[in-house]
Design an enzyme around this catalytic site. Structure first.
Site, PDB file in Angstrom:
ATOM      1  N   ASP A  65       0.821  -1.169  -0.031  1.00 52.12           N
ATOM      2  CA  ASP A  65       0.000   0.178  -0.018  1.00 52.12           C
ATOM      3  C   ASP A  65       0.948   1.172   0.042  1.00 52.12           C
ATOM      4  OD1 ASP A  65      -1.619   2.209   0.619  1.00 52.12           O
ATOM      5  OD2 ASP A  65      -2.773   0.924   2.066  1.00 52.12           O
ATOM      6  N   VAL A  66       0.964   1.945  -1.248  1.00 50.29           N
ATOM      7  CA  VAL A  66       1.991   2.877  -1.202  1.00 50.29           C
ATOM      8  C   VAL A  66       1.699   4.161  -0.381  1.00 50.29           C
ATOM      9  CG1 VAL A  66       2.780   2.374  -3.528  1.00 50.29           C
ATOM     10  CG2 VAL A  66       0.788   3.874  -3.322  1.00 50.29           C
ATOM     11  N   ASN A  92       4.594   3.637 -10.547  1.00 45.94           N
ATOM     12  CA  ASN A  92       3.367   3.679 -11.476  1.00 45.94           C
ATOM     13  C   ASN A  92       2.143   3.554 -10.698  1.00 45.94           C
ATOM     14  OD1 ASN A  92       1.754   2.672 -14.034  1.00 45.94           O
ATOM     15  ND2 ASN A  92       1.399   1.145 -12.645  1.00 45.94           N
ATOM     16  N   TYR A 167      -7.713  13.603 -10.056  1.00 53.73           N
ATOM     17  CA  TYR A 167      -6.904  12.668 -10.950  1.00 53.73           C
ATOM     18  C   TYR A 167      -5.691  13.842 -11.752  1.00 53.73           C
ATOM     19  CZ  TYR A 167      -5.368   9.524 -14.298  1.00 53.73           C
ATOM     20  OH  TYR A 167      -4.530   8.486 -15.239  1.00 53.73           O
ATOM     21  N   THR A 203      -7.033   0.833 -19.799  1.00 53.74           N
ATOM     22  CA  THR A 203      -6.614   0.329 -18.824  1.00 53.74           C
ATOM     23  C   THR A 203      -7.565  -0.140 -17.787  1.00 53.74           C
ATOM     24  OG1 THR A 203      -6.687   2.484 -17.471  1.00 53.74           O
ATOM     25  CG2 THR A 203      -4.462   1.714 -18.910  1.00 53.74           C
TER      26      THR A 203
END
Length: 261
Positions: A65-66, A92, A167, A203
């Site tokens: 979990d970044v 990424n 975003y 994606t």
């Protein structure tokens, strides 16, 4: 090396965050096929391990979990143990607009309707996550005498597009971070570059019900394969503080070759 040729990476050790789907999976697959050993991550350990098994013996799946410094530290330790070091970090991991507005293409949502929790989740995953993982990896690369960091970004137009909070701001933040990292690393043996697809890609982040006409113009995530393999290869030694558009990689590489003559 041309954009269509395959670099033989011969055991190059790579960590790809968010590597189980979309751009991350496409890059992990291309790297494994070129001979790299790849640790790919997901918040879901089983998903990471299943994806790694699908990509082959050169891949290993790691839970990460970044957004969580403790998770980052543990995952980086596991990657170093599994691969016996890292030569390339591909930052990424990210989440898309669907998490805050499932109909963001047809019904743009003004920023004041975005929930604080939704805003934080997108920003923390992309921008804070990139910072935390790079912060954990780069000092080890410096201590080992070298390494490479590639940050995955987005088009400038996406960063400022109507209805694209949070975003777009997450992309602007991560790109600024990547440029600062490059400035901080100037003169060292660790390089920092930016890579982006060059357009909307297939994606899974595009809303259900999107017109077939638009879907027909989506980039295949595999467009990221050639440039990420090149960035991991000996041909990219010393390449630093570049912003590479995957869609235009062939032309970029040709122009670079002419300029080097």
């Amino acid at each position: 090396m041309s954009a269509s040729s395959t670099a033989v990476l011969d055991g190059t050790r790579v960590l790809v965050t968010g590597g189980t789907s979309g751009l991350g999976r496409a890059m992990a697959q291309a790297l494994v096929q070129a001979g790299a050993r790849v640790a790919l991550t997901s918040r879901d350990a089983q998903r990471a391990q299943a994806t790694a098994a699908e990509l082959g013996a050169g891949a290993v799946g790691i839970e990460l979990d970044v957004r969580d410094p403790g998770s980052v530290s543990a995952a980086v330790d596991r990657a170093y143990a599994a691969l016996d070091g890292l030569d390339l970090l591909v930052n990424n991991a990210g989440i898309g607009m669907r998490t805050v507005n499932p109909r963001f293409l047809t019904d743009p949502q003004p920023f004041w309707d975005v929930t604080p929790a939704g805003f934080r989740d997108v920003l923390e995953t992309k921008a804070t996550g990139t910072f935390l993982v790079a912060r954990a990896v780069v000092p080890r690369m410096l201590g080992a005498g070298g390494g490479r960091v590639v940050t995955i970004s987005m088009n400038d137009q996406t960063m400022t597009r109507r209805g694209f909070v949070p975003y777009g701001p997450s992309g602007a933040a991560v790109e600024a971070l990547a440029r600062v990292m490059a400035a901080d690393l100037a003169g060292t043996a660790v390089t920092s570059n930016i890579l982006l697809p060059g357009g909307a890609s297939a994606t899974g982040m595009i809303p259900d019900g999107t017109a077939d006409e638009l879907r027909g113009h989506l980039l295949d995530p595999a467009v990221m394969g050639a440039p990420i393999v090149w960035l991991a290869s000996p041909d990219a030694a010393g390449v630093h503080d570049e912003r590479i558009v995957a869609r235009d990689f062939g032309e970029w590489l040709a122009a670079r070759g002419k300029n080097d003559v």
